[in-house]
Enzyme design. Structure first.
Site, PDB file in Angstrom:
ATOM      1  N   LYS A 157       0.736  -1.231   0.065  1.00 47.36           N
ATOM      2  CA  LYS A 157       0.147  -0.019  -0.007  1.00 47.36           C
ATOM      3  C   LYS A 157       0.801   1.325  -0.133  1.00 47.36           C
ATOM      4  O   LYS A 157       0.492   2.187  -0.340  1.00 47.36           O
ATOM      5  CB  LYS A 157      -0.856   0.079   1.522  1.00 47.36           C
ATOM      6  CG  LYS A 157      -1.891  -1.147   1.142  1.00 47.36           C
ATOM      7  CD  LYS A 157      -3.004  -1.083   2.238  1.00 47.36           C
ATOM      8  CE  LYS A 157      -3.906  -2.089   1.896  1.00 47.36           C
ATOM      9  NZ  LYS A 157      -5.455  -2.196   2.685  1.00 47.36           N
TER      10      LYS A 157
ATOM     11  N   GLU B  23      -2.800   7.206   8.429  1.00 51.44           N
ATOM     12  CA  GLU B  23      -3.529   7.844   7.551  1.00 51.44           C
ATOM     13  C   GLU B  23      -4.470   8.660   8.452  1.00 51.44           C
ATOM     14  O   GLU B  23      -4.818   8.346   9.611  1.00 51.44           O
ATOM     15  CB  GLU B  23      -4.601   7.120   6.626  1.00 51.44           C
ATOM     16  CG  GLU B  23      -3.993   6.907   5.327  1.00 51.44           C
ATOM     17  CD  GLU B  23      -4.827   6.021   4.360  1.00 51.44           C
ATOM     18  OE1 GLU B  23      -5.875   5.653   4.682  1.00 51.44           O
ATOM     19  OE2 GLU B  23      -4.503   5.345   3.279  1.00 51.44           O
TER      20      GLU B  23
ATOM     21  N   ARG C 115      -7.581  -8.098  -8.816  1.00 55.46           N
ATOM     22  CA  ARG C 115      -8.208  -9.365  -8.744  1.00 55.46           C
ATOM     23  C   ARG C 115      -9.642  -8.956  -9.140  1.00 55.46           C
ATOM     24  O   ARG C 115     -10.225  -7.811  -9.208  1.00 55.46           O
ATOM     25  CB  ARG C 115      -7.892 -10.113  -7.503  1.00 55.46           C
ATOM     26  CG  ARG C 115      -8.349  -9.392  -6.278  1.00 55.46           C
ATOM     27  CD  ARG C 115      -8.588 -10.034  -5.057  1.00 55.46           C
ATOM     28  NE  ARG C 115      -8.471  -9.201  -4.088  1.00 55.46           N
ATOM     29  CZ  ARG C 115      -9.664  -8.757  -3.251  1.00 55.46           C
ATOM     30  NH1 ARG C 115     -10.664  -9.075  -3.934  1.00 55.46           N
ATOM     31  NH2 ARG C 115      -9.712  -8.088  -2.378  1.00 55.46           N
TER      32      ARG C 115
ATOM     33  N   HIS D 238     -14.320  -3.120   9.033  1.00 58.40           N
ATOM     34  CA  HIS D 238     -13.733  -2.613   8.018  1.00 58.40           C
ATOM     35  C   HIS D 238     -13.663  -3.582   6.539  1.00 58.40           C
ATOM     36  O   HIS D 238     -13.161  -3.505   5.711  1.00 58.40           O
ATOM     37  CB  HIS D 238     -12.220  -2.326   8.009  1.00 58.40           C
ATOM     38  CG  HIS D 238     -11.946  -1.248   9.221  1.00 58.40           C
ATOM     39  ND1 HIS D 238     -12.399  -0.027   9.185  1.00 58.40           N
ATOM     40  CD2 HIS D 238     -11.414  -1.524  10.327  1.00 58.40           C
ATOM     41  CE1 HIS D 238     -12.070   0.662  10.296  1.00 58.40           C
ATOM     42  NE2 HIS D 238     -11.376  -0.268  10.972  1.00 58.40           N
TER      43      HIS D 238
END
Ligand code: ADP
Ligand code: ADP
Ligand code: MG
Length: 500
Positions: free
Chosen positions: A120, A204, A294, A239
């Site tokens: 990420k 973040e 994917r 999440h």
């Protein structure tokens, strides 16, 4: 190895997604090869395949995560290609590389692109270079406690600690203030190390009341890049998505969002099906979250509104073909909503349940699509993902799709195993959902609206009358004996019901 026609596909996955991939392959006249762990030997996907090979017993790393074993079986079975499904090895660059090295087509992007987007931090860097907005944060290489704490102070609270190698909602910590930061950071790092073999984290700013909006993209090796519109997947627990739909009821600048996703796909020379995930704040501004390289669990809603079979497209592309439609030919027609049916208990913090399914009730109906990995008598092993099936409905409008989905859920059951079925019905019937008030804090914020409600006396009496009157056509949760908010079957309550 891209570029030669595919006549056989090994599906390196299990359950409903293995069946989903086989269905498209079959329709194209392609031989399907299943692989299975011994405790899955009784599942429908094993029987449905043209041939099936055992991965043996043991932990996941001995079976569905065993790259060497899977490639050896694929070679022996003379598979032209491997479809990884989602989860398991689907975003594992080493797997894609081993497949390609064995002279087999990997149905997905190149190992380099998988590895770029699977990290990420590197994905954020790539997006930044392309000029895509990111959630403010810290994604530098320094991982020592002092540096991270200083960066946390700068970003401000609440903030989110994320694992660079994370996925499936795992490896995240919300931190409310600096006091809890050090401890949360240490535990996130060790959890990430244990789960992904990579302890790196990044920070973040934690957005309040955002929407998760993603874009389905599709690219080929001839330089064509298109999008198949957006999906909103804001309703989540831990999440992780449980309700997904398209179009998004809350997207603001849709044209810009779609264009940004295509720009990313083009910028990294993507190939095949991919999803660019964004998070949108209350003003409608959106930021890049990650890219999943994917097929996604929620791909059916996109297929329902566009009429495109994404697995078919993946197979065509992997064989060297071009994206079958131009951007202008891809249309978004009506509205589709999907729910994920899990073997879990929403009243016990969504704890996985497991057990043995006595009987499966399969829904049918106009615009309804049910993809299920289990049948009567199947055991639900807790070592695997607790998702049993996905159910989606299409309608001309959002309201119509929601109504059809509630009705279809009423006909769906997995007796013997506690599922989230009635919880999903309560969400779809709630005022908040119907008003499009779908933000990622939906489950917590609207907990009262979607909470289980005891059936009223009138409902109980109606249920009792149905039993005593021998009306065996009475189906729990169907439109008979139903009132808004009352979705749990009264049957289970009957034992303790006292007739005055
Ligand atoms: P999607 O991204 O397709 O909407 P999820 O994020 O829920 O769906 O992931 C799909 C499946 O893949 C789930 O079974 C999830 O547990 C699994 N999964 C996703 N990413 C990872 C990962 N990095 N490691 C292990 N499992 C993962
Ligand atoms: P994963 O790889 O586990 O899917 P994502 O980065 O896609 O991780 O995030 C999963 C979910 O976590 C998002 O859909 C969203 O609900 C929440 N989330 C992620 N980043 C943020 C953020 N910065 N602020 C608020 N919520 C976030
Ligand atoms: Mg994600």
């Amino acid at each position: 190895m891209q570029g030669r026609p595919i006549t056989s596909i090994l599906i390196a996955n299990r359950g409903e997604i293995a069946l989903r991939v086989m269905a498209s392959a079959r329709a194209m006249g392609i031989r399907t090869i299943a692989i299975y762990a011994e405790d899955d030997a009784h599942l429908p996907f094993v029987r449905e395949a043209d041939e099936a090979h055992s991965l043996g017993d043991g932990a996941l790393k001995e079976t569905y995560l065993n790259i060497e074993k899977i490639v050896t079986i694929a070679k022996a079975a003379k598979a032209d290609a491997i479809h990884p499904g989602y989860g398991f090895l689907s975003e594992n660059a080493a797997f894609a590389e081993a497949v390609v090295k064995a002279g087999i087509v990997f149905i997905g992007p190149s190992p380099e692109v998988i590895s770029l987007m699977g990290d990420k931090v590197r994905a954020r860097e790539a997006a930044k270079k392309i000029g895509v907005p990111l959630v403010p944060g810290y994604d530098g290489p320094e991982q020592d406690a002092g540096k991270l704490e200083k960066e946390a102070q700068r970003i401000g609270f609440p903030l989110l600690i994320k694992a660079a190698a994370g996925g499936g909602g795992k490896g995240m910590r919300i931190v409310e203030s600096i006091e809890g930061f050090g401890e949360a950071c240490r535990s996130a790092q060790s959890e990430a190390q244990a789960a992904f073999g990579d302890g790196r984290v990044f920070l973040e700013k934690y957005l309040l009341r955002p929407r998760h909006i993603e874009v389905q993209v599709f690219s080929d090796s001839h330089g064509n890049h298109v999008h198949l519109f957006e999906r909103e997947c804001s309703i989540q627990r831990r999440h992780q998505k449980i309700v997904e739909e398209t179009p998004s009821p809350g997207v603001k600048d849709k044209a810009k969002l779609l264009e940004t996703a295509v720009t990313i796909a083009r910028g990294i020379s993507y190939r095949g099906a991919g999803t660019v995930e964004f998070i949108a704040d209350e003003s409608g501004a959106f930021y890049f979250l990650e890219m999943n390289t994917r097929l996604q669990v929620e791909h059916p809603v996109t297929e329902m509104v566009t009429g495109v079979d994404l697995v078919r497209w993946q197979i065509i592309e992997a064989g060297g073909g071009k994206v079958p439609l131009t951007q202008g030919e891809i249309r978004q027609n009506g509205h589709a909503i999907e729910v994920r049916l899990y073997a879990e208990d929403p009243d016990q913090g969504f704890l996985p349940t497991g057990g043995t399914i006595r009987r499966v009730g399969e829904p049918a109906g106009f615009g309804v699509r049910f993809e299920n990995g289990y049948e009567d008598g199947c055991a639900v092993a807790t070592r695997y993902d607790p998702m049993l099936a996905k159910l989606a409905a299409h309608g001309a409008t959002r309201e119509e799709a929601a109504e059809r989905l509630v009705e279809a859920l009423g006909k769906t059951f997995f007796s013997g195993v506690k599922t989230n079925r009635s919880y999903l019905q309560r969400i779809l019937r709630s005022k908040a959902f119907l008003a499009g008030d779908t933000t990622t804090d939906f489950v917590g914020r609207h907990a009262a609206q979607v909470a289980r409600r005891e059936p009223s006396d009138e409902e109980m009496a109606l249920a009792l009358a149905a039993v005593l009157g021998g009306k065996d056509s009475w189906v729990p949760g169907s439109s008979h004996a139903r009132s808004p908010g009352m979705t749990e079957t009264p049957w289970v309550k009957l034992a303790g019901f006292r007739v005055a």
